[in-house]
Design a protein around this motif. Structure first.
Motif, PDB file in Angstrom:
ATOM      1  N   GLY A   1       0.837  -1.195   0.000  1.00 34.05           N
ATOM      2  CA  GLY A   1       0.000   0.000   0.000  1.00 34.05           C
ATOM      3  C   GLY A   1       0.868   1.240   0.000  1.00 34.05           C
ATOM      4  O   GLY A   1       2.039   1.188   0.371  1.00 34.05           O
ATOM      5  N   GLN A   2       0.265   2.333  -0.409  1.00 40.26           N
ATOM      6  CA  GLN A   2       0.989   3.612  -0.394  1.00 40.26           C
ATOM      7  C   GLN A   2       1.208   4.024   1.056  1.00 40.26           C
ATOM      8  O   GLN A   2       0.586   3.465   1.966  1.00 40.26           O
ATOM      9  CB  GLN A   2       0.142   4.693  -1.072  1.00 40.26           C
TER      10      GLN A   2
ATOM     11  N   THR B   1      12.394  -3.877   5.028  1.00 36.10           N
ATOM     12  CA  THR B   1      13.542  -3.702   4.127  1.00 36.10           C
ATOM     13  C   THR B   1      13.757  -2.249   3.735  1.00 36.10           C
ATOM     14  O   THR B   1      14.648  -1.954   2.940  1.00 36.10           O
ATOM     15  CB  THR B   1      13.343  -4.531   2.840  1.00 36.10           C
ATOM     16  N   ALA B   2      12.958  -1.364   4.298  1.00 36.85           N
ATOM     17  CA  ALA B   2      12.965   0.039   3.849  1.00 36.85           C
ATOM     18  C   ALA B   2      14.355   0.679   3.867  1.00 36.85           C
ATOM     19  O   ALA B   2      14.692   1.455   2.973  1.00 36.85           O
ATOM     20  CB  ALA B   2      12.009   0.848   4.699  1.00 36.85           C
TER      21      ALA B   2
ATOM     22  N   SER C   1       4.638  -6.002   5.398  1.00 38.95           N
ATOM     23  CA  SER C   1       4.099  -4.796   4.753  1.00 38.95           C
ATOM     24  C   SER C   1       5.231  -4.020   4.103  1.00 38.95           C
ATOM     25  O   SER C   1       6.330  -3.934   4.663  1.00 38.95           O
ATOM     26  CB  SER C   1       3.392  -3.917   5.793  1.00 38.95           C
ATOM     27  N   THR C   2       4.956  -3.486   2.957  1.00 37.10           N
ATOM     28  CA  THR C   2       5.992  -2.721   2.255  1.00 37.10           C
ATOM     29  C   THR C   2       5.391  -1.901   1.123  1.00 37.10           C
ATOM     30  O   THR C   2       4.263  -2.148   0.700  1.00 37.10           O
ATOM     31  CB  THR C   2       7.073  -3.669   1.662  1.00 37.10           C
TER      32      THR C   2
ATOM     33  N   ILE D   1      -1.670  -8.845  -0.773  1.00 35.21           N
ATOM     34  CA  ILE D   1      -2.876  -8.054  -0.436  1.00 35.21           C
ATOM     35  C   ILE D   1      -2.558  -6.592  -0.743  1.00 35.21           C
ATOM     36  O   ILE D   1      -1.563  -6.062  -0.260  1.00 35.21           O
ATOM     37  CB  ILE D   1      -3.253  -8.218   1.054  1.00 35.21           C
ATOM     38  N   PHE D   2      -3.412  -5.977  -1.558  1.00 33.31           N
ATOM     39  CA  PHE D   2      -3.240  -4.551  -1.856  1.00 33.31           C
ATOM     40  C   PHE D   2      -4.193  -3.747  -0.983  1.00 33.31           C
ATOM     41  O   PHE D   2      -5.397  -4.017  -0.961  1.00 33.31           O
ATOM     42  CB  PHE D   2      -3.601  -4.251  -3.319  1.00 33.31           C
ATOM     43  N   LEU D   3      -3.633  -2.761  -0.300  1.00 32.70           N
ATOM     44  CA  LEU D   3      -4.445  -1.901   0.559  1.00 32.70           C
ATOM     45  C   LEU D   3      -4.413  -0.482  -0.003  1.00 32.70           C
ATOM     46  O   LEU D   3      -3.346   0.021  -0.364  1.00 32.70           O
ATOM     47  CB  LEU D   3      -3.859  -1.923   1.977  1.00 32.70           C
ATOM     48  N   HIS D   4      -5.566   0.131  -0.061  1.00 38.34           N
ATOM     49  CA  HIS D   4      -5.623   1.508  -0.553  1.00 38.34           C
ATOM     50  C   HIS D   4      -6.674   2.272   0.228  1.00 38.34           C
ATOM     51  O   HIS D   4      -7.819   1.835   0.329  1.00 38.34           O
ATOM     52  CB  HIS D   4      -5.957   1.502  -2.050  1.00 38.34           C
ATOM     53  N   GLN D   5      -6.268   3.400   0.769  1.00 39.90           N
ATOM     54  CA  GLN D   5      -7.154   4.271   1.554  1.00 39.90           C
ATOM     55  C   GLN D   5      -7.953   3.480   2.594  1.00 39.90           C
ATOM     56  O   GLN D   5      -9.158   3.618   2.727  1.00 39.90           O
ATOM     57  CB  GLN D   5      -8.088   5.051   0.623  1.00 39.90           C
TER      58      GLN D   5
END
Lengths: 215, 285
Positions: B35-36, B156-157, B185-186, B200-204
């Motif tokens: 996700g962003q 890993t950021a 998560s990344t 899994i894509f998360l958005h807003q």
């Protein structure tokens, strides 16, 4: 209990980072036997320094995040902290009592000095308990201001009481007969302190248990 | 039994709302959570760690309700995230020494092995480490008590390519040999392309797409063709279309269907996870 002790050990390691502060406090404490009238004042300062240092560490390093990652409950976090405060206040009380006895020849009224130490013990329990509880509701910077005000009130009280100790032999109502005991007064002070400390513990649990850690 | 099961979870933080009607993380797999920034990844992980409390909904971890079996569940979780709460002026050795008693299965040998593997110096203070080294140490703490579930928030950021590869290798080993479940998560999708099993894509604050990684990459394609081919029935096949002077580029979730319509008139490039993610996000707008 082992979890509580492990949490206390974690706090103890934090305090070890301030070795110089602790060493200075120890030296001043030992020297206080020379001027025992100052002992209540030093006792108050010691607990203030240690208590506020621990809370400041929590704030600086976001210790709450660490607690959340460990297999411990929030109740245990609060219990450990209050247990540490109690042991700290009691331990220093015992230590300063010993120093008071060592330097008793320089004191006009030993009973009054112990009464003063008892008041300090009560104040310390209330002070650290309340400061900790307030930190779960308000920002540390705000609580620190409240703490400093409380601390100044304590200092004024101690100075006044200290003067009373010096003047005690001259004040007929205060000097005690050999048969009279300070125990009832002591008991009342202790009960009040423990009730307030217990209330602060309950309040801390109430505030901390459902607190969201957003930042 | 799933590693994580989330049902009807909601959490409101200011103007942001997280809504997860249903989310599962399968056991023994690496699940990527993409996700962003600000999409709710960290909020979700914080809810799993009880750093935040849900407004509504239920969270089951390793088959148990997190509120009913709090301590035993936490023993099975390894967490590494942005804020670890370590007293940074302590040395790595001191941090490990103060934390290890809390974990029943803390393994000093394993801890030492990981320290050597990442070339960390135990006598250094945490505050003296670089961001990447801090992240490595956080991971070692998360791994040293044999967790059954790893919750990794952007692990890993800050890692350099070598350290990143090392971490991905460790995660591969853990899932293959010890059946550890990983929730990762990344926003660096290339890492997940290498190791994730499920995405899994998360958005807003809500899941916009999820599926098996290989299926996702197999079914999604970037299609390039002439603008003239963009008739309404073709456009309906695409998640997102960008037009330029040479024609169009579009993402489809079913390239075979698109092939049936466009045939050899278009070019069908494999899509990366990043392409797929961007396509879905832009489709939402």
């Amino acid at each position: 209990m082992s979890t509580i002790l492990s949490l206390c050990r974690l706090d103890f390691y934090k305090l070890l980072l301030y070795r110089r502060m602790i060493a200075a406090m120890l030296i001043i404490s030992v020297l206080s036997a020379v001027v025992p009238a100052w002992i209540p004042f030093i006792y108050i300062v010691s607990v203030y320094m240690i208590g506020v240092t621990l809370i400041a560490f929590d704030e600086q390093y976001k210790s709450n995040y660490l607690y959340c990652t460990l297999p411990i409950t929030r109740q245990q976090v609060i219990a450990a902290r209050f247990f540490l405060y109690f042991i700290l206040a009691l331990g220093l009380f015992v230590g300063y009592s010993v120093l008071t006895i060592i330097g008793q020849s320089k004191l006009p009224a030993l009973d009054m000095q112990f009464l003063l130490l008892g008041i300090c013990f009560a104040f310390n329990l209330i002070f650290v308990g309340l400061t900790q509880a307030l930190c779960f509701r308000f920002k540390f910077s705000t609580v620190r201001i409240i703490a400093i005000i409380g601390y100044l009130i304590a200092l004024v009280t101690m100075s006044t009481s200290g003067a009373m100790v010096q003047q005690a032999p001259k004040l007929s109502g205060i000097v005690l007969d050999a048969n009279q005991s300070m125990l009832p007064l002591w008991g009342i002070i202790l009960i009040i302190a423990l009730v307030v400390f217990g209330f602060c513990y309950w309040l801390s649990q109430k505030l901390y248990l459902h607190k969201d850690f957003v930042d | 039994m799933n590693a994580i099961e989330i049902t009807n979870l909601t959490k409101t933080l200011g103007s942001f709302q997280l809504r997860l009607p249903k989310m599962t993380v399968q056991r023994g797999l690496i699940t990527g959570f993409i996700g962003q920034n600000g999409s709710g990844k960290t909020t979700t992980i914080k809810l799993l760690m009880n750093m935040l409390f849900a407004d509504t909904g239920q969270i089951n971890i390793l088959g148990k309700d997190i509120n009913d079996n709090f301590l035993s569940t936490k023993q099975q979780i390894g967490y590494a995230g942005d804020k670890m709460g370590f007293t940074e002026r302590l040395t790595l050795k001191q941090i490990a020494y103060t934390i290890s008693p809390f974990f029943e299965q803390w393994d000093d040998d394993l801890f030492s092995r990981y320290i050597k593997r990442f070339h960390l110096d135990l006598h250094k203070r945490y505050s003296e480490l670089s961001k990447g080294m801090k992240q490595q140490f956080d991971l070692i703490i998360a791994l040293a008590h044999h967790p059954q579930l790893l919750l990794l928030d952007e692990p890993t950021a800050n890692l350099d390519p070598l350290a990143r590869d090392e971490l991905l290798e460790i995660l591969r080993e853990l899932t293959a040999n010890e059946n550890v479940s990983v929730f990762f998560s990344t926003h660096i999708t290339s890492d997940l392309e290498k190791i994730a099993d499920y995405i899994i894509f998360l958005h807003q604050g809500t899941i916009i797409m999820e599926g098996d990684k290989d299926d996702l990459l197999e079914n999604h394609r970037l299609i390039k063709g002439k603008t003239a081919h963009l008739v309404p029935e073709v456009e309906d096949l695409f998640l997102h279309i960008s037009r330029n002077q040479f024609g169009f580029e579009a993402l489809t979730a079913n390239w075979r269907q698109a092939y049936d319509v466009l045939g050899d008139e278009a070019i069908y490039d494999k899509a990366s996870l990043e392409d797929v993610f961007i396509g879905y996000v832009q489709n939402q707008r």
